[in-house]
Write an enzyme that holds these catalytic residues in place. Structure first.
Site, PDB file in Angstrom:
ATOM      1  N   LYS A  10       0.829  -1.200   0.000  1.00 56.41           N
ATOM      2  CA  LYS A  10       0.000   0.000   0.000  1.00 56.41           C
ATOM      3  C   LYS A  10       0.869   1.257   0.000  1.00 56.41           C
ATOM      4  O   LYS A  10       2.082   1.182   0.225  1.00 56.41           O
ATOM      5  CB  LYS A  10      -0.919  -0.034   1.230  1.00 56.41           C
ATOM      6  CG  LYS A  10      -1.881  -1.234   1.247  1.00 56.41           C
ATOM      7  CD  LYS A  10      -2.754  -1.195   2.496  1.00 56.41           C
ATOM      8  CE  LYS A  10      -3.623  -2.433   2.604  1.00 56.41           C
ATOM      9  NZ  LYS A  10      -4.507  -2.369   3.810  1.00 56.41           N
ATOM     10  N   TYR A  50     -12.303  -2.999  -2.932  1.00 52.76           N
ATOM     11  CA  TYR A  50     -12.807  -3.003  -1.554  1.00 52.76           C
ATOM     12  C   TYR A  50     -14.337  -3.050  -1.513  1.00 52.76           C
ATOM     13  O   TYR A  50     -14.954  -2.494  -0.594  1.00 52.76           O
ATOM     14  CB  TYR A  50     -12.271  -1.790  -0.793  1.00 52.76           C
ATOM     15  CG  TYR A  50     -10.841  -1.941  -0.308  1.00 52.76           C
ATOM     16  CD1 TYR A  50     -10.461  -3.024   0.496  1.00 52.76           C
ATOM     17  CD2 TYR A  50      -9.871  -0.997  -0.622  1.00 52.76           C
ATOM     18  CE1 TYR A  50      -9.155  -3.166   0.957  1.00 52.76           C
ATOM     19  CE2 TYR A  50      -8.553  -1.126  -0.157  1.00 52.76           C
ATOM     20  CZ  TYR A  50      -8.211  -2.211   0.635  1.00 52.76           C
ATOM     21  OH  TYR A  50      -6.921  -2.340   1.100  1.00 52.76           O
ATOM     22  N   ASN A 117      -1.592  -0.374   7.210  1.00 49.88           N
ATOM     23  CA  ASN A 117      -0.958  -1.638   7.607  1.00 49.88           C
ATOM     24  C   ASN A 117      -0.140  -2.285   6.495  1.00 49.88           C
ATOM     25  O   ASN A 117       0.026  -3.499   6.461  1.00 49.88           O
ATOM     26  CB  ASN A 117      -2.010  -2.589   8.188  1.00 49.88           C
ATOM     27  CG  ASN A 117      -3.127  -2.871   7.204  1.00 49.88           C
ATOM     28  OD1 ASN A 117      -3.016  -2.530   6.022  1.00 49.88           O
ATOM     29  ND2 ASN A 117      -4.186  -3.499   7.673  1.00 49.88           N
ATOM     30  N   GLU A 131      -9.761 -10.305  -7.455  1.00 47.15           N
ATOM     31  CA  GLU A 131      -8.824  -9.189  -7.309  1.00 47.15           C
ATOM     32  C   GLU A 131      -7.748  -9.197  -8.405  1.00 47.15           C
ATOM     33  O   GLU A 131      -7.349  -8.137  -8.897  1.00 47.15           O
ATOM     34  CB  GLU A 131      -8.177  -9.242  -5.920  1.00 47.15           C
ATOM     35  CG  GLU A 131      -9.199  -8.973  -4.816  1.00 47.15           C
ATOM     36  CD  GLU A 131      -8.665  -9.259  -3.417  1.00 47.15           C
ATOM     37  OE1 GLU A 131      -7.472  -9.617  -3.269  1.00 47.15           O
ATOM     38  OE2 GLU A 131      -9.458  -9.126  -2.452  1.00 47.15           O
TER      39      GLU A 131
HETATM   40  P1  DAT Z   1      -7.330  -7.087   5.888  1.00 44.62           P
HETATM   41  O1  DAT Z   1      -6.544  -6.082   5.088  1.00 44.62           O
HETATM   42  O2  DAT Z   1      -6.551  -7.617   7.052  1.00 44.62           O
HETATM   43  O3  DAT Z   1      -7.942  -8.175   5.030  1.00 44.62           O
HETATM   44  P2  DAT Z   1      -9.996  -5.900   5.993  1.00 44.62           P
HETATM   45  O4  DAT Z   1     -10.232  -6.480   4.646  1.00 44.62           O
HETATM   46  O5  DAT Z   1     -10.981  -6.213   7.066  1.00 44.62           O
HETATM   47  O6  DAT Z   1      -8.537  -6.276   6.546  1.00 44.62           O
HETATM   48  O7  DAT Z   1      -9.949  -4.290   5.890  1.00 44.62           O
HETATM   49  C1  DAT Z   1      -9.321  -3.644   4.791  1.00 44.62           C
HETATM   50  C2  DAT Z   1      -8.450  -2.536   5.319  1.00 44.62           C
HETATM   51  O8  DAT Z   1      -9.242  -1.509   5.921  1.00 44.62           O
HETATM   52  C3  DAT Z   1      -7.492  -2.987   6.424  1.00 44.62           C
HETATM   53  O9  DAT Z   1      -6.291  -3.510   5.894  1.00 44.62           O
HETATM   54  C4  DAT Z   1      -7.284  -1.729   7.215  1.00 44.62           C
HETATM   55  C5  DAT Z   1      -8.611  -1.010   7.100  1.00 44.62           C
HETATM   56  N1  DAT Z   1      -9.492  -1.295   8.237  1.00 44.62           N
HETATM   57  C6  DAT Z   1     -10.171  -2.446   8.466  1.00 44.62           C
HETATM   58  N2  DAT Z   1     -10.920  -2.370   9.563  1.00 44.62           N
HETATM   59  C7  DAT Z   1     -10.721  -1.129  10.072  1.00 44.62           C
HETATM   60  C8  DAT Z   1     -11.224  -0.398  11.208  1.00 44.62           C
HETATM   61  N3  DAT Z   1     -12.088  -0.970  12.061  1.00 44.62           N
HETATM   62  N4  DAT Z   1     -10.779   0.849  11.412  1.00 44.62           N
HETATM   63  C9  DAT Z   1      -9.903   1.437  10.561  1.00 44.62           C
HETATM   64  N5  DAT Z   1      -9.412   0.831   9.455  1.00 44.62           N
HETATM   65  C10 DAT Z   1      -9.802  -0.437   9.209  1.00 44.62           C
END
Ligand code: DAT
Ligand code: MG
Length: 139
Positions: A10, A50, A117, A131
């Site tokens: 990212k 997303y 992250n 994707e």
């Molecule tokens: P991952 O990337 O571990 O698959 P995800 O698909 O649930 O996680 O979420 C996509 C991204 O969005 C994640 O990498 C960071 C952000 N994110 C997820 N949950 C969040 C939250 N509760 N608050 C802030 N950012 C969040």
């Protein structure tokens, strides 16, 4: 079960100069790089990528963050690479992600509206096919 996964370094990872370190970890684990390309994400591409998060409170900050700079889009291949890369990446919150993982070693929560992250990795065979189709329609 040789499979492929879509990995993104990212904008925080690219900006911090961690692309090489992240590619190194993918290769050191024994996976093969199939495609590596620096890309500028657009709102259209991100709303597809997303899809499951559209409408959530962190969605708009997430899109803004993903457009702060270039993203390194990667397709990696190998036996069980989808699970294997998720394990290398660590859990979503980088503050508590296990040491030894990409997020645990190199990331933390910076107190912003969205967690930065460093990496994305597809979470299932269905997601990886979807994707890879979005980021690399010619593969
Ligand atoms: P991952 O990337 O571990 O698959 P995800 O698909 O649930 O996680 O979420 C996509 C991204 O969005 C994640 O990498 C960071 C952000 N994110 C997820 N949950 C969040 C939250 N509760 N608050 C802030 N950012 C969040
Ligand atoms: Mg996810």
């Amino acid at each position: 079960m040789t499979e492929r996964t879509l990995i993104l370094v990212k904008p925080d990872g690219v900006r911090r100069g961690l692309s090489g370190e992240i590619l190194r970890r993918i290769e050191a684990k024994g996976y093969t790089l199939v495609a590596v390309e620096l890309r500028e994400a657009t709102p259209e591409l991100l709303s597809q990528h997303y899809e499951e998060h559209v409408g959530k409170p962190f969605y708009e900050p997430l899109v803004e963050f993903m457009m702060e700079g270039p993203t390194l889009a990667i397709v990696a291949e190998g036996n069980a690479v989808i699970e294997g890369f998720r394990s290398l990446a660590g859990t979503t919150n980088p503050t508590s992600a296990a040491p030894g993982t990409i997020r645990g070693d190199l990331g933390r929560d910076w107190g912003l509206k969205v967690m930065q992250n460093l990496v994305h990795g597809s979470d299932s065979e269905e997601s990886s096919a979807r994707e890879i189709g979005i980021w690399f329609p010619n593969l």
